[in-house]
Design an enzyme around this catalytic site. Structure first.
Site, PDB file in Angstrom:
ATOM      1  N   PHE A  89       0.832  -1.216   0.016  1.00 15.70           N
ATOM      2  CA  PHE A  89      -0.151  -0.005  -0.091  1.00 15.70           C
ATOM      3  C   PHE A  89       0.819   1.264  -0.008  1.00 15.70           C
ATOM      4  O   PHE A  89       0.472   2.274  -0.365  1.00 15.70           O
ATOM      5  CB  PHE A  89      -0.902  -0.058   1.222  1.00 15.70           C
ATOM      6  CG  PHE A  89      -0.519   0.872   2.499  1.00 15.70           C
ATOM      7  CD1 PHE A  89       0.194  -0.057   3.264  1.00 15.70           C
ATOM      8  CD2 PHE A  89      -0.924   2.175   2.719  1.00 15.70           C
ATOM      9  CE1 PHE A  89       0.428   0.937   4.507  1.00 15.70           C
ATOM     10  CE2 PHE A  89      -0.493   2.940   3.593  1.00 15.70           C
ATOM     11  CZ  PHE A  89       0.258   2.298   4.734  1.00 15.70           C
ATOM     12  N   LYS A  90       2.163   1.197   0.524  1.00 17.73           N
ATOM     13  CA  LYS A  90       2.910   2.321   0.599  1.00 17.73           C
ATOM     14  C   LYS A  90       3.207   2.936  -0.872  1.00 17.73           C
ATOM     15  O   LYS A  90       3.596   4.065  -0.603  1.00 17.73           O
ATOM     16  CB  LYS A  90       4.273   2.069   1.367  1.00 17.73           C
ATOM     17  CG  LYS A  90       3.974   1.558   2.710  1.00 17.73           C
ATOM     18  CD  LYS A  90       4.935   1.530   3.753  1.00 17.73           C
ATOM     19  CE  LYS A  90       4.462   1.380   5.232  1.00 17.73           C
ATOM     20  NZ  LYS A  90       4.007  -0.017   5.354  1.00 17.73           N
ATOM     21  N   ASP A  91       3.124   2.192  -2.003  1.00 18.77           N
ATOM     22  CA  ASP A  91       3.252   2.652  -3.314  1.00 18.77           C
ATOM     23  C   ASP A  91       2.348   3.766  -3.516  1.00 18.77           C
ATOM     24  O   ASP A  91       2.606   4.503  -4.350  1.00 18.77           O
ATOM     25  CB  ASP A  91       2.855   1.266  -4.503  1.00 18.77           C
ATOM     26  CG  ASP A  91       3.889   0.509  -4.306  1.00 18.77           C
ATOM     27  OD1 ASP A  91       4.988   0.595  -4.227  1.00 18.77           O
ATOM     28  OD2 ASP A  91       3.702  -0.609  -4.624  1.00 18.77           O
ATOM     29  N   LEU A 143       4.160   6.771  -2.041  1.00 22.31           N
ATOM     30  CA  LEU A 143       5.741   6.740  -2.192  1.00 22.31           C
ATOM     31  C   LEU A 143       5.977   6.950  -3.982  1.00 22.31           C
ATOM     32  O   LEU A 143       6.980   7.315  -4.353  1.00 22.31           O
ATOM     33  CB  LEU A 143       6.464   5.597  -1.840  1.00 22.31           C
ATOM     34  CG  LEU A 143       6.668   5.932  -0.376  1.00 22.31           C
ATOM     35  CD1 LEU A 143       7.107   4.459   0.299  1.00 22.31           C
ATOM     36  CD2 LEU A 143       7.586   6.941  -0.019  1.00 22.31           C
ATOM     37  N   THR A 188       7.925  -0.068   3.285  1.00 23.96           N
ATOM     38  CA  THR A 188       8.377   1.488   3.131  1.00 23.96           C
ATOM     39  C   THR A 188       9.849   1.421   2.100  1.00 23.96           C
ATOM     40  O   THR A 188       9.624   2.194   1.106  1.00 23.96           O
ATOM     41  CB  THR A 188       8.355   2.339   4.127  1.00 23.96           C
ATOM     42  OG1 THR A 188       7.144   2.449   4.782  1.00 23.96           O
ATOM     43  CG2 THR A 188       9.170   3.581   3.830  1.00 23.96           C
TER      44      THR A 188
END
Ligand SMILES: *Cc1c(COP(=O)(O)O)cnc(C)c1O
Length: 497
Positions: free
Chosen positions: A110-112, A115, A145
């Site tokens: 999900f950090k995509d 980021l 991350t």
């Protein structure tokens, strides 16, 4: 223009773009907006927007010193052609809940979502302010991350990125993702210690004024890709509105009907983004804060006492193996009515004795908005199996923790609203644990297991993971945690990484 201020000192201020460049406020606090009530989103008006338009609307309000053109550029550069789902964050119905799939980006986490856009927000901010410093991104990661930030900042002009991860604290797939990262501005090191050790060391380096002064002379400055950076946090607000609009459009709820969000929580960034969405007018009944065996937040939300004096546990959901949830500080700041002084006192207590208490009144306020629960490893595996057998849907270990909490919430009939569970990773990133949960079999080689899981459940392996074990390893730095700072200083002197 809206001004961000440090949660610990209201005199410590910055515009959105400078807050993004700085990462952490100079007093060690987190940048936050004082009042979000002027930023209300008209729900009726978002129903026909696609992800890009919605992101432009919301980020335009939250990061308002960027022009509309700048935000438009950042949003499109971030998402166009980079995600395997056209609507970026698809909502799928699984059993009685809706899963918001946040893992269709370049690294399957999900950090995509955040980021992918952060590097564009950073470079745009550099141009806006005519800053010719090189931005050095320092990142502590519990696994996801790190890779998402490396992929986002790889070969981005005027930036370099350095990632630290706990040697024993990430999955084999996560480790390989980071070790194989390409790019001439990237550096990866594992450390002996856990995520909190990595995060504390990085925070210390950030607040080292003497080092910052030396760097300034060399036209370098630090920033952060962790969710302490508002440029990381704010893009996560978008998908809460997107999920809500999808529910309305599908006739699952009526416009303005409140829903619950169940969030697998570690550093409290994802769930905090939801809370910000609520301040901007999203009808949320309860946030279900789900933890693994590192259940410090469950205890906090039940007692009002945050106490980190406990053992750190390694679990099947390593990206949530955290005892110091940084973003909770932003929620505390809002909870106590933007009282910076109070937040500073609590954070000092946390630093000095490892705990603080918010008192009965604030606890009640908190409990009117949040409900917390935790799942141990056995429960996590059981839920993965149950959900697969009932719905033919494979949850990853993190999402399973939130799914378990959502089930318990429904069983206890806390309310009868619809629940959205945030699905934070592809099951292929944690394939060893997921395969074991489904079949009872343990196998050491996660890479051959990917194909076995695909054969079993019929879901394609994400492209970025499918060929991972054939890529050359490019990073082999292993450090004691005491050595992080000197390692950073050495790397600062090197032109290319
Ligand atoms: C980072 C992460 C989480 C926790 O999110 P926070 O914003 O740190 O609370 C949950 N699941 C996965 C897969 C993650 O990578």
């Amino acid at each position: 223009m809206r001004i961000f201020e440090s949660t610990r000192d209201k005199k410590c201020q910055a515009s959105a773009s400078l807050a993004i460049l700085n990462g952490l406020a100079e007093d060690g606090g987190l940048y936050m907006l004082r009042d979000l009530s002027e930023l209300k989103i008209d729900l009726n008006s978002i129903l026909d927007l696609d992800y890009y338009q919605l992101a432009e609307l919301i980020l335009g309000k939250l990061l308002d010193d960027y022009t509309a053109e700048e935000i438009h550029h950042c949003v499109h550069a971030a998402y166009e052609g980079k995600f395997s789902a056209d609507d970026i964050t698809p909502l799928v119905k699984v059993g009685d809940v809706h899963l918001l799939e946040l893992f269709h980006g370049p690294t399957s986490a999900f950090k995509d979502v955040a980021l992918s856009i952060l590097p564009h927000l950073v470079t745009t901010a550099l141009e806006k302010h005519g800053v010719d410093d090189e931005i050095i991104i320092l990142t502590a990661t519990s696994g996801d991350t790190g890779k998402a930030a490396l992929a986002g900042f790889k070969d981005v002009k005027n930036t370099k990125i350095m990632v630290f991860y706990p040697e024993e604290g990430v999955s084999a797939v996560q480790k390989r993702q980071m070790e194989t990262q390409t790019g001439n501005n990237v550096c990866v090191a594992s450390i002996k210690g856990n995520f909190d050790d990595a995060q504390s060391s990085v925070k210390q380096i950030f607040t080292n004024h003497e080092l910052a002064a030396r760097m300034k002379q060399n036209h370098q400055q630090f920033s952060s890709a962790n969710s302490i950076n508002v440029g990381r946090l704010m893009p996560q607000v978008v998908y809460y509105f997107k999920a809500y609009a999808d529910l309305v459009k599908r006739g699952e709820i009526k416009l303005y009907e409140a829903v619950n969000f169940a969030v697998p929580t570690g550093n409290f960034g994802n769930i905090l983004a939801g809370y910000l969405a609520k301040q901007m007018g999203l009808p949320v009944a309860k946030f279900i804060c789900a933890s693994n065996e590192n259940n410090i937040l469950t205890d906090f939300m039940n007692t009002g006492i945050y106490d980190r004096n406990r053992a750190f546990k390694k679990t099947l959901s390593p990206s949530m193996d955290i005892l110091i949830s940084s973003n909770l500080e932003r929620y505390l700041y809002m909870l106590c009515g933007y009282d910076n002084e109070q937040v500073r006192l609590w954070m000092n207590e946390l630093q000095e004795k490892g705990s603080y208490s918010i008192g009965k009144e604030l606890l009640e306020k908190l409990q009117s908005e949040f409900w917390a629960d935790c799942a141990d490893n056995a429960k996590t595996k059981e839920i993965i199996k149950q959900c697969y057998e009932a719905n033919h849907y494979v949850l990853d270990t993190h999402t399973a923790v939130a799914y378990a909490a959502a089930m318990k919430f429904a069983n206890q009939q806390i309310n009868n609203q619809k629940t959205v569970v945030l699905s934070t990773a592809s099951p292929y990133k944690f394939v060893g644990s997921v395969y074991e949960a489904l079949t009872g079999k343990q196998e050491a080689d996660e890479f051959s297991l990917m194909q076995k899981l695909a054969d079993l459940c019929g879901v394609a392996i994400p492209l970025n993971l499918a060929k991972l074990n054939e890529l050359p390893i490019r990073h082999e730095n292993h450090l004691a945690k005491e050595a992080i700072q000197s390692f950073v200083e050495k790397k600062l002197g090197e032109k290319q990484w």
